[in-house]
Write a protein that holds these residues in place. Sequence first.
Motif: not given
Length: 192
Positions: A188, A22, A177, A181
């Motif tokens: 994701y 993540s 990211d 996301e």
Amino acid sequence: MIPNLSEEKSGVTLIVPSEQKSPFKQLFKRGTDIKFRLGFLKRRHTEGTINPSSVRPVPEEAQKWSNSFSDLMASKYGQALFTAFLQREFSEENIEFWLAVEDYRKSRQNKLNSKAQKIYNEFVIAQAPKEVNLDALTRDGLVSKMAQPTPSTFDQAQKRVQGLLEADAYSRFLKSDLYMELLHPEKYQNSS
């Protein structure tokens, strides 16, 4: 995939399982406590419904942030996510200065002197702990304004820093990211 959040008596805790990949994991590189400073990064929607008690923006709301830096800064969640992005890059001093000036501008008259001095000492003077990149003319102009601070004392310096943020960090954030996301949560969620 967005990490799960759970409530505790002392606040919201971020739980990041070690096997998950993540972008939020990057936030902990600098020794940040597991009590996530941006604890309000909760899920906003659950299976198509909106949870009114959370503040995670839906993709359409987050998409508006790409219109302008001002749109991003108008959102508390956007401010927090952009700050987190800059912390990952070890360059959060500019946004901290920008936010400190926003707070300063809203201060009562009797607090202006102490807040101005704090901002000046933390961000403006040479070798300040979080020195921001200001040209000599702007920096020198601040020296004279510090004698009698007004709500507009840091306006020129804030505009200069905002210009630097818009020209560089803001455009990188829109490709990051962390931002992607929010725009494409389904992408994701399906990748681990």
